[in-house]
Design a protein around this motif. Sequence first.
Motif, mmCIF file in Angstrom:
data_model
loop_
_atom_site.group_PDB
_atom_site.id
_atom_site.type_symbol
_atom_site.label_atom_id
_atom_site.label_comp_id
_atom_site.label_asym_id
_atom_site.label_seq_id
_atom_site.Cartn_x
_atom_site.Cartn_y
_atom_site.Cartn_z
ATOM 1 N N ALA A 167 -11.505 -12.102 7.710
ATOM 2 C CA ALA A 167 -11.436 -11.751 9.128
ATOM 3 C C ALA A 167 -11.658 -12.948 10.048
ATOM 4 C CB ALA A 167 -12.420 -10.624 9.432
ATOM 5 N N PRO A 168 -12.635 -13.834 9.788
ATOM 6 C CA PRO A 168 -12.794 -14.984 10.690
ATOM 7 C C PRO A 168 -11.544 -15.873 10.774
ATOM 8 C CG PRO A 168 -14.783 -14.692 9.407
ATOM 9 C CD PRO A 168 -13.746 -13.755 8.833
ATOM 10 N N ALA A 179 3.243 -14.018 5.151
ATOM 11 C CA ALA A 179 2.283 -12.914 5.085
ATOM 12 C C ALA A 179 2.685 -11.990 3.939
ATOM 13 C CB ALA A 179 2.251 -12.159 6.405
ATOM 14 N N TYR A 180 1.720 -11.623 3.126
ATOM 15 C CA TYR A 180 1.976 -10.782 1.952
ATOM 16 C C TYR A 180 1.322 -9.418 2.124
ATOM 17 C CZ TYR A 180 2.120 -9.505 -3.020
ATOM 18 O OH TYR A 180 2.322 -8.873 -4.214
ATOM 19 N N THR A 181 0.029 -9.403 2.407
ATOM 20 C CA THR A 181 -0.674 -8.150 2.666
ATOM 21 C C THR A 181 -1.545 -8.334 3.897
ATOM 22 O OG1 THR A 181 -2.623 -8.715 1.334
ATOM 23 C CG2 THR A 181 -0.803 -7.585 0.198
ATOM 24 N N TYR A 182 -1.851 -7.217 4.564
ATOM 25 C CA TYR A 182 -2.749 -7.248 5.712
ATOM 26 C C TYR A 182 -3.358 -5.867 5.880
ATOM 27 C CZ TYR A 182 -4.569 -7.409 10.415
ATOM 28 O OH TYR A 182 -5.390 -7.313 11.500
ATOM 29 N N ASP A 183 -4.685 -5.815 6.048
ATOM 30 C CA ASP A 183 -5.411 -4.575 6.295
ATOM 31 C C ASP A 183 -5.966 -4.641 7.716
ATOM 32 O OD1 ASP A 183 -7.198 -2.481 6.540
ATOM 33 O OD2 ASP A 183 -8.149 -2.821 4.604
ATOM 34 N N PRO A 184 -5.397 -3.866 8.657
ATOM 35 C CA PRO A 184 -5.865 -3.940 10.037
ATOM 36 C C PRO A 184 -7.305 -3.460 10.219
ATOM 37 C CG PRO A 184 -4.223 -2.204 9.802
ATOM 38 C CD PRO A 184 -4.283 -2.936 8.496
ATOM 39 N N GLY A 185 -7.809 -2.654 9.318
ATOM 40 C CA GLY A 185 -9.187 -2.177 9.412
ATOM 41 C C GLY A 185 -10.204 -3.271 9.164
ATOM 42 N N THR A 186 -9.912 -4.132 8.206
ATOM 43 C CA THR A 186 -10.847 -5.220 7.870
ATOM 44 C C THR A 186 -10.364 -6.578 8.371
ATOM 45 O OG1 THR A 186 -9.774 -5.616 5.728
ATOM 46 C CG2 THR A 186 -11.615 -4.029 5.781
ATOM 47 N N GLY A 246 -6.987 -17.242 14.705
ATOM 48 C CA GLY A 246 -5.585 -17.443 15.052
ATOM 49 C C GLY A 246 -5.135 -16.691 16.282
ATOM 50 N N GLY A 247 -5.950 -15.773 16.788
ATOM 51 C CA GLY A 247 -5.611 -15.041 18.001
ATOM 52 C C GLY A 247 -4.563 -13.957 17.839
ATOM 53 N N LEU A 248 -4.304 -13.548 16.614
ATOM 54 C CA LEU A 248 -3.313 -12.502 16.373
ATOM 55 C C LEU A 248 -3.937 -11.119 16.527
ATOM 56 C CD1 LEU A 248 -1.609 -13.962 13.188
ATOM 57 C CD2 LEU A 248 -0.835 -14.153 15.559
ATOM 58 N N ARG A 249 -3.084 -10.130 16.802
ATOM 59 C CA ARG A 249 -3.540 -8.738 16.845
ATOM 60 C C ARG A 249 -3.025 -7.944 15.654
ATOM 61 N NH1 ARG A 249 -2.024 -6.645 22.643
ATOM 62 N NH2 ARG A 249 -0.563 -8.365 22.686
ATOM 63 N N LEU A 250 -1.927 -8.404 15.058
ATOM 64 C CA LEU A 250 -1.289 -7.690 13.960
ATOM 65 C C LEU A 250 -0.531 -8.701 13.118
ATOM 66 C CD1 LEU A 250 -0.513 -4.898 12.728
ATOM 67 C CD2 LEU A 250 1.477 -4.946 14.214
ATOM 68 N N LEU A 251 -0.390 -8.388 11.861
ATOM 69 C CA LEU A 251 0.375 -9.232 10.952
ATOM 70 C C LEU A 251 1.184 -8.326 10.036
ATOM 71 C CD1 LEU A 251 0.770 -12.207 10.213
ATOM 72 C CD2 LEU A 251 -1.061 -11.949 8.541
ATOM 73 N N ARG A 252 2.477 -8.590 9.937
ATOM 74 C CA ARG A 252 3.350 -7.779 9.084
ATOM 75 C C ARG A 252 3.796 -8.574 7.876
ATOM 76 N NH1 ARG A 252 6.478 -5.927 14.274
ATOM 77 N NH2 ARG A 252 6.485 -8.174 14.384
#
Length: 66
Positions: free
Chosen positions: A29-30, A5-12, A35-41
């Motif tokens: 987003a799809p 994981a490199y970048t992640y925007d929880p809003g989009t 993948g069923g994740l809630r957050l990605l760091r």
Amino acid sequence: MQATAYTYDPGTRTGQVLLDDGTPVPFDAPAFDKGGLRLLRPGQRVRIEVDGEDDRHITLVTLQTF
């Protein structure tokens, strides 16, 4: 296929992963939702599924499990 994981925007729910050769590949987003994740760091190892060879499109992002 594995990536980091490199970048992640929880809003989009969009972001980018880095392939092992350092190539950044965006995901939408799809792919994240599938993948069923809630957050990605950033820095997390993930498993991805990809369509296409030259114009890669990520269809799934989920945590890498062994």
